[in-house]
Design a protein around this motif. Sequence first.
Motif, mmCIF file in Angstrom:
data_model
loop_
_atom_site.group_PDB
_atom_site.id
_atom_site.type_symbol
_atom_site.label_atom_id
_atom_site.label_comp_id
_atom_site.label_asym_id
_atom_site.label_seq_id
_atom_site.Cartn_x
_atom_site.Cartn_y
_atom_site.Cartn_z
ATOM 1 N N GLY A 40 20.105 64.872 33.783
ATOM 2 C CA GLY A 40 19.428 65.105 32.785
ATOM 3 C C GLY A 40 19.452 66.447 32.701
ATOM 4 O O GLY A 40 19.696 67.025 31.313
ATOM 5 N N GLN A 41 19.344 67.529 33.613
ATOM 6 C CA GLN A 41 19.396 68.817 33.677
ATOM 7 C C GLN A 41 21.071 69.466 33.012
ATOM 8 O O GLN A 41 21.026 70.083 32.249
ATOM 9 C CB GLN A 41 19.288 69.713 34.917
ATOM 10 C CG GLN A 41 17.916 69.260 35.296
ATOM 11 C CD GLN A 41 16.949 70.029 34.259
ATOM 12 O OE1 GLN A 41 17.044 70.886 33.869
ATOM 13 N NE2 GLN A 41 15.830 69.168 34.119
ATOM 14 N N GLY A 42 21.993 68.582 33.585
ATOM 15 C CA GLY A 42 23.240 68.692 32.943
ATOM 16 C C GLY A 42 23.415 68.461 31.396
ATOM 17 O O GLY A 42 24.020 69.276 30.706
ATOM 18 N N ILE A 43 22.914 67.484 31.136
ATOM 19 C CA ILE A 43 22.716 67.134 29.656
ATOM 20 C C ILE A 43 22.131 68.172 28.665
ATOM 21 O O ILE A 43 22.552 68.629 27.690
ATOM 22 C CB ILE A 43 22.332 65.541 29.259
ATOM 23 C CG1 ILE A 43 23.127 64.508 30.011
ATOM 24 C CG2 ILE A 43 21.978 65.481 27.872
ATOM 25 C CD1 ILE A 43 22.365 63.369 30.054
ATOM 26 N N LEU A 44 21.036 68.637 29.205
ATOM 27 C CA LEU A 44 20.303 69.766 28.694
ATOM 28 C C LEU A 44 21.258 70.982 28.522
ATOM 29 O O LEU A 44 21.255 71.613 27.573
ATOM 30 C CB LEU A 44 19.067 69.832 29.397
ATOM 31 C CG LEU A 44 18.182 71.099 28.854
ATOM 32 C CD1 LEU A 44 17.570 70.744 27.566
ATOM 33 C CD2 LEU A 44 16.843 71.388 29.801
ATOM 34 N N ASN A 45 21.834 71.532 29.731
ATOM 35 C CA ASN A 45 22.654 72.623 29.590
ATOM 36 C C ASN A 45 23.910 72.387 28.535
ATOM 37 O O ASN A 45 24.164 73.541 27.875
ATOM 38 C CB ASN A 45 23.254 72.675 30.925
ATOM 39 C CG ASN A 45 22.161 73.407 32.054
ATOM 40 O OD1 ASN A 45 21.228 73.710 31.422
ATOM 41 N ND2 ASN A 45 22.426 73.445 33.293
ATOM 42 N N ILE A 46 24.579 71.166 28.575
ATOM 43 C CA ILE A 46 25.489 71.108 27.735
ATOM 44 C C ILE A 46 24.941 71.100 26.123
ATOM 45 O O ILE A 46 25.787 71.871 25.303
ATOM 46 C CB ILE A 46 26.340 69.658 27.922
ATOM 47 C CG1 ILE A 46 26.908 69.592 29.193
ATOM 48 C CG2 ILE A 46 26.955 69.112 26.612
ATOM 49 C CD1 ILE A 46 27.304 68.319 29.745
ATOM 50 N N LEU A 47 23.963 70.479 26.004
ATOM 51 C CA LEU A 47 23.357 70.572 24.827
ATOM 52 C C LEU A 47 22.842 71.899 24.136
ATOM 53 O O LEU A 47 23.119 72.171 23.121
ATOM 54 C CB LEU A 47 22.042 69.535 24.466
ATOM 55 C CG LEU A 47 22.478 68.144 24.442
ATOM 56 C CD1 LEU A 47 21.243 67.147 24.515
ATOM 57 C CD2 LEU A 47 23.398 67.859 23.257
ATOM 58 N N GLY A 48 22.400 72.672 25.055
ATOM 59 C CA GLY A 48 22.015 74.062 24.815
ATOM 60 C C GLY A 48 23.292 74.870 24.617
ATOM 61 O O GLY A 48 23.099 75.731 23.738
ATOM 62 N N GLN A 49 24.258 74.717 25.172
ATOM 63 C CA GLN A 49 25.626 75.434 24.904
ATOM 64 C C GLN A 49 26.084 75.204 23.611
ATOM 65 O O GLN A 49 26.520 75.934 22.831
ATOM 66 C CB GLN A 49 26.462 75.162 26.067
ATOM 67 C CG GLN A 49 26.385 75.777 27.310
ATOM 68 C CD GLN A 49 27.171 75.504 28.394
ATOM 69 O OE1 GLN A 49 28.323 74.909 28.162
ATOM 70 N NE2 GLN A 49 26.911 76.142 29.715
ATOM 71 N N LEU A 50 26.029 73.804 23.344
ATOM 72 C CA LEU A 50 26.627 73.373 22.022
ATOM 73 C C LEU A 50 25.722 73.947 20.968
ATOM 74 O O LEU A 50 26.106 74.582 19.831
ATOM 75 C CB LEU A 50 26.635 71.810 22.041
ATOM 76 C CG LEU A 50 27.118 71.231 20.611
ATOM 77 C CD1 LEU A 50 28.371 71.330 20.436
ATOM 78 C CD2 LEU A 50 26.624 69.632 20.659
ATOM 79 N N VAL A 51 24.329 74.136 20.983
ATOM 80 C CA VAL A 51 23.467 74.505 20.018
ATOM 81 C C VAL A 51 23.831 76.159 19.816
ATOM 82 O O VAL A 51 23.732 76.446 18.716
ATOM 83 C CB VAL A 51 21.927 74.193 20.329
ATOM 84 C CG1 VAL A 51 21.221 74.999 19.372
ATOM 85 C CG2 VAL A 51 21.691 72.779 19.795
ATOM 86 N N GLY A 79 26.458 77.740 20.639
ATOM 87 C CA GLY A 79 27.761 77.790 19.815
ATOM 88 C C GLY A 79 27.759 77.538 18.269
ATOM 89 O O GLY A 79 28.401 78.370 17.637
ATOM 90 N N VAL A 80 27.134 76.605 18.050
ATOM 91 C CA VAL A 80 26.772 76.132 16.415
ATOM 92 C C VAL A 80 26.024 77.332 15.819
ATOM 93 O O VAL A 80 26.427 77.787 14.734
ATOM 94 C CB VAL A 80 26.291 74.881 16.243
ATOM 95 C CG1 VAL A 80 25.922 74.823 15.022
ATOM 96 C CG2 VAL A 80 27.200 73.748 16.872
ATOM 97 N N ALA A 81 25.024 77.886 16.423
ATOM 98 C CA ALA A 81 24.196 78.973 15.926
ATOM 99 C C ALA A 81 24.942 80.169 15.806
ATOM 100 O O ALA A 81 25.039 80.979 14.657
ATOM 101 C CB ALA A 81 22.991 79.449 16.589
#
Length: 69
Positions: free
Chosen positions: A50-61, A63-65
């Motif tokens: 779950g923490q890995g998924i959170l980190n990946i989504l945080g990096q994706l967001v 990057g998009v921002a």
Amino acid sequence: MLTIDVAILLAVIVVLRLRRRTEARSRLDEKFTVVIVLALGVLLAPTPAGQGILNILGQLVSGVAQADR
């Protein structure tokens, strides 16, 4: 003795429920799916996965921002 991880069981249920056609779902069925997905999220959040998924989504967001600027 057979043991089943509750998170894996919920993930399988979610996949099976989401494979059904949208037209065949009632409002109660959709609400039940949302509750199952929320329960799965609560079970996954404190785990390393779950923490890995959170980190990946945080990096994706982030990057998009940055790309939006």
